[in-house]
Design a protein around this motif. Structure first.
Motif, mmCIF file in Angstrom:
data_model
loop_
_atom_site.group_PDB
_atom_site.id
_atom_site.type_symbol
_atom_site.label_atom_id
_atom_site.label_comp_id
_atom_site.label_asym_id
_atom_site.label_seq_id
_atom_site.Cartn_x
_atom_site.Cartn_y
_atom_site.Cartn_z
ATOM 1 N N SER A 131 -11.624 -7.620 -9.170
ATOM 2 C CA SER A 131 -12.128 -6.284 -9.491
ATOM 3 C C SER A 131 -12.258 -5.427 -8.238
ATOM 4 N N LEU A 132 -12.682 -6.016 -7.120
ATOM 5 C CA LEU A 132 -12.779 -5.262 -5.868
ATOM 6 C C LEU A 132 -11.383 -4.857 -5.384
ATOM 7 N N LYS A 133 -10.442 -5.782 -5.489
ATOM 8 C CA LYS A 133 -9.065 -5.488 -5.092
ATOM 9 C C LYS A 133 -8.495 -4.355 -5.956
ATOM 10 N N ARG A 134 -8.761 -4.414 -7.246
ATOM 11 C CA ARG A 134 -8.277 -3.383 -8.168
ATOM 12 C C ARG A 134 -8.883 -2.021 -7.833
ATOM 13 N N GLY A 144 -8.338 3.346 -5.635
ATOM 14 C CA GLY A 144 -8.831 4.369 -4.707
ATOM 15 C C GLY A 144 -7.752 4.810 -3.734
ATOM 16 N N LEU A 145 -7.046 3.835 -3.162
ATOM 17 C CA LEU A 145 -5.958 4.164 -2.238
ATOM 18 C C LEU A 145 -4.833 4.901 -2.958
ATOM 19 N N GLY A 146 -4.545 4.472 -4.175
ATOM 20 C CA GLY A 146 -3.501 5.137 -4.957
ATOM 21 C C GLY A 146 -3.823 6.595 -5.219
ATOM 22 N N TRP A 147 -5.050 6.867 -5.657
ATOM 23 C CA TRP A 147 -5.435 8.264 -5.932
ATOM 24 C C TRP A 147 -5.506 9.088 -4.655
ATOM 25 N N PHE A 153 3.858 9.261 0.408
ATOM 26 C CA PHE A 153 2.542 9.066 -0.205
ATOM 27 C C PHE A 153 2.667 8.743 -1.693
ATOM 28 N N LEU A 154 3.627 9.356 -2.365
ATOM 29 C CA LEU A 154 3.836 9.045 -3.783
ATOM 30 C C LEU A 154 4.359 7.624 -3.964
ATOM 31 N N LEU A 155 5.226 7.190 -3.070
ATOM 32 C CA LEU A 155 5.737 5.823 -3.156
ATOM 33 C C LEU A 155 4.625 4.808 -2.903
ATOM 34 N N LEU A 156 3.756 5.107 -1.940
ATOM 35 C CA LEU A 156 2.632 4.219 -1.679
ATOM 36 C C LEU A 156 1.670 4.211 -2.862
ATOM 37 N N ALA A 157 1.418 5.377 -3.440
ATOM 38 C CA ALA A 157 0.557 5.455 -4.632
ATOM 39 C C ALA A 157 1.152 4.626 -5.759
ATOM 40 N N SER A 158 2.450 4.735 -5.951
ATOM 41 C CA SER A 158 3.118 3.965 -6.997
ATOM 42 C C SER A 158 2.924 2.472 -6.787
ATOM 43 N N ALA A 159 3.089 2.017 -5.540
ATOM 44 C CA ALA A 159 2.918 0.598 -5.235
ATOM 45 C C ALA A 159 1.481 0.150 -5.515
ATOM 46 N N CYS A 160 0.512 0.975 -5.137
ATOM 47 C CA CYS A 160 -0.897 0.636 -5.398
ATOM 48 C C CYS A 160 -1.180 0.575 -6.892
ATOM 49 N N PHE A 161 -0.687 1.560 -7.631
ATOM 50 C CA PHE A 161 -0.949 1.602 -9.063
ATOM 51 C C PHE A 161 -0.240 0.475 -9.802
#
Length: 137
Positions: free
Chosen positions: A4-7, A12-15, A35-43
């Motif tokens: 849950s912490l990782k999620r 947070g990083l994705g947004w 930044f969009l590619l990194l957000a995609s990876a996080c999400f």
């Protein structure tokens, strides 16, 4: 680290990346695509439904789709990025006082431009991410 912490951290990083990428649309020296590619990876790791929303976004979806599907960048985005890389590095070279800093920035700019321009290009046939022609491979 708990799931849950990782999620929460990934979300947070994705947004944060989506926000910075969105700001980059209006600020010429701030890149949007990375930044969009990194957000995609996080999400994709933190919330697949949000990743799906981002991938289907009318403005951002095609950028992410082209990268994930073809490891390529749209020709228009590539041209725009080249202009802003050149302008931002030129301004930085002009501003820094020491010659070694100017040389270092010039070398970094050349390396970045060479790497970036070697990426394959896609040309949009229409405004949908599904209709692309891959070129430059």
């Amino acid at each position: 680290m708990g799931n849950s912490l990782k999620r929460i951290l990934l979300l947070g990083l994705g947004w944060l990346c989506v926000t910075v990428g969105f700001i980059g649309i209006f600020l010429p020296l701030l890149p949007t695509t990375p930044f969009l590619l990194l957000a995609s990876a996080c999400f994709m790791r933190g919330s697949p439904p949000i990743a799906q929303w981002l991938h289907q976004h009318p403005k951002f979806g095609s950028i992410i789709y082209n990268w994930h599907q073809y490891r390529s960048v749209d020709r228009r985005i590539k041209l725009r990025a080249n202009v802003f890389i050149f302008l931002s590095f030129s301004l930085s070279i002009f501003i820094v006082p020491n010659i070694w800093q100017k040389v270092m920035l010039a070398v970094l700019a050349m390396i970045l431009l060479i790497w970036f321009n070697r990426l394959p290009e896609t040309t949009s046939v229409s405004h949908t991410s599904k209709n692309t022609e891959q070129g430059g491979k």
